[in-house]
Design a protein around this motif. Sequence first.
Motif, mmCIF file in Angstrom:
data_model
loop_
_atom_site.group_PDB
_atom_site.id
_atom_site.type_symbol
_atom_site.label_atom_id
_atom_site.label_comp_id
_atom_site.label_asym_id
_atom_site.label_seq_id
_atom_site.Cartn_x
_atom_site.Cartn_y
_atom_site.Cartn_z
ATOM 1 N N UNK A 133 0.858 -1.192 0.000
ATOM 2 C CA UNK A 133 0.000 0.000 0.000
ATOM 3 C C UNK A 133 0.889 1.235 0.000
ATOM 4 N N UNK A 134 0.959 1.916 -1.132
ATOM 5 C CA UNK A 134 2.018 2.910 -1.340
ATOM 6 C C UNK A 134 1.699 4.302 -0.808
ATOM 7 N N UNK A 135 1.172 4.384 0.405
ATOM 8 C CA UNK A 135 0.962 5.696 0.990
ATOM 9 C C UNK A 135 0.110 5.641 2.237
ATOM 10 N N UNK A 152 9.881 1.463 1.843
ATOM 11 C CA UNK A 152 11.163 1.058 1.249
ATOM 12 C C UNK A 152 11.654 -0.254 1.869
ATOM 13 N N UNK A 153 11.527 -0.365 3.184
ATOM 14 C CA UNK A 153 11.991 -1.578 3.859
ATOM 15 C C UNK A 153 11.166 -2.796 3.441
ATOM 16 N N UNK A 154 9.852 -2.640 3.352
ATOM 17 C CA UNK A 154 8.995 -3.752 2.937
ATOM 18 C C UNK A 154 9.272 -4.154 1.494
ATOM 19 N N UNK A 155 9.421 -3.164 0.630
ATOM 20 C CA UNK A 155 9.702 -3.459 -0.776
ATOM 21 C C UNK A 155 11.036 -4.182 -0.927
ATOM 22 N N UNK A 180 8.695 6.546 -7.648
ATOM 23 C CA UNK A 180 9.983 6.798 -7.001
ATOM 24 C C UNK A 180 10.607 5.490 -6.517
ATOM 25 N N UNK A 181 9.789 4.604 -5.933
ATOM 26 C CA UNK A 181 10.306 3.309 -5.484
ATOM 27 C C UNK A 181 10.875 2.504 -6.650
ATOM 28 N N UNK A 182 10.204 2.565 -7.784
ATOM 29 C CA UNK A 182 10.708 1.863 -8.972
ATOM 30 C C UNK A 182 12.027 2.491 -9.426
ATOM 31 N N UNK A 183 12.064 3.817 -9.488
ATOM 32 C CA UNK A 183 13.283 4.511 -9.916
ATOM 33 C C UNK A 183 14.454 4.218 -8.983
#
Length: 297
Positions: A133-135, A152-155, A180-183
Amino acid sequence: MSLNTPKEVFITCAVTGSGASHNKSKHVPRSPKEIAESAIDAAKAGAAVVHCHVRDPITGEPARDPSLYREVTERIRDSETDVVINLTAGMGGDIVFGPATSPLPLKDGTDMVSAEERMEHILECHPEICTLDCGTMNFSEDVMANTPAILRAMAKIATENDVKIEIEAFDTGHLWFAKKLVDEGFISKPVLLQLCMGIPWGAPDDINTLMAMVNNIPENWIFSTFSIGRNQMPYVAAAVLTGGNVRVGLEDNIYLEKGVLATNAQLVEKAKSIIKNMGSSIMNPSQVREKLSLTKK
């Protein structure tokens, strides 16, 4: 925007969720056995992916006990029914404030734990997909809390353990942070996205807002979208028209039609009919694995 109806569409069935729907329909599964059986029935009806939460088997309240997830995944795998298993990682980020006059201390129902604890069942069960859940957002009257550091830690945990992340975006800012997480390399490609529409108080499910979300999806991302309640089936058509895939299930809607309670399998069958009548074919689990670069587990 021109129509972008895909030739092939996959269906995700969201089997039980964490809301109070278990008190409204006898078909909402509670125990691991019931959840697994409902997921298997949905797969046999045409769902290539089953998205699973777990509940306390007695009370039906939402849970995150790894042993419950383990029983669900083992039962599905032991059934030899081919389906892609997608486990939620959304639990453990709930904040319940007190009244406006005295918001602190936090109230019963608050469940805010570390990224590692939120991912414990993912590491134990090793599903093909888990959600992220990205937010953070007001979730009905409470708060769904997902800080950038926790996400970030979970991803990182999911990606390093070969579990495909399904980004869940409930609003435009969530989609912005997902990019941003993908980048930053926290989410691997091909990127899988779920647009969660109409959930209070995220993005409303009107078509203009949906198109604002869709128009901000990078070209090479794979996405699905859904809405809740009576708009679940209209959103099957909306997903296909915008080039996406489909999600239905008792997590999001408990009715087949007005006054008629549904099973997960019936919702999948109804979605399948809509998709086929729009000229698209239904993807099977093997095709989804190939599309998403998944390894069967």
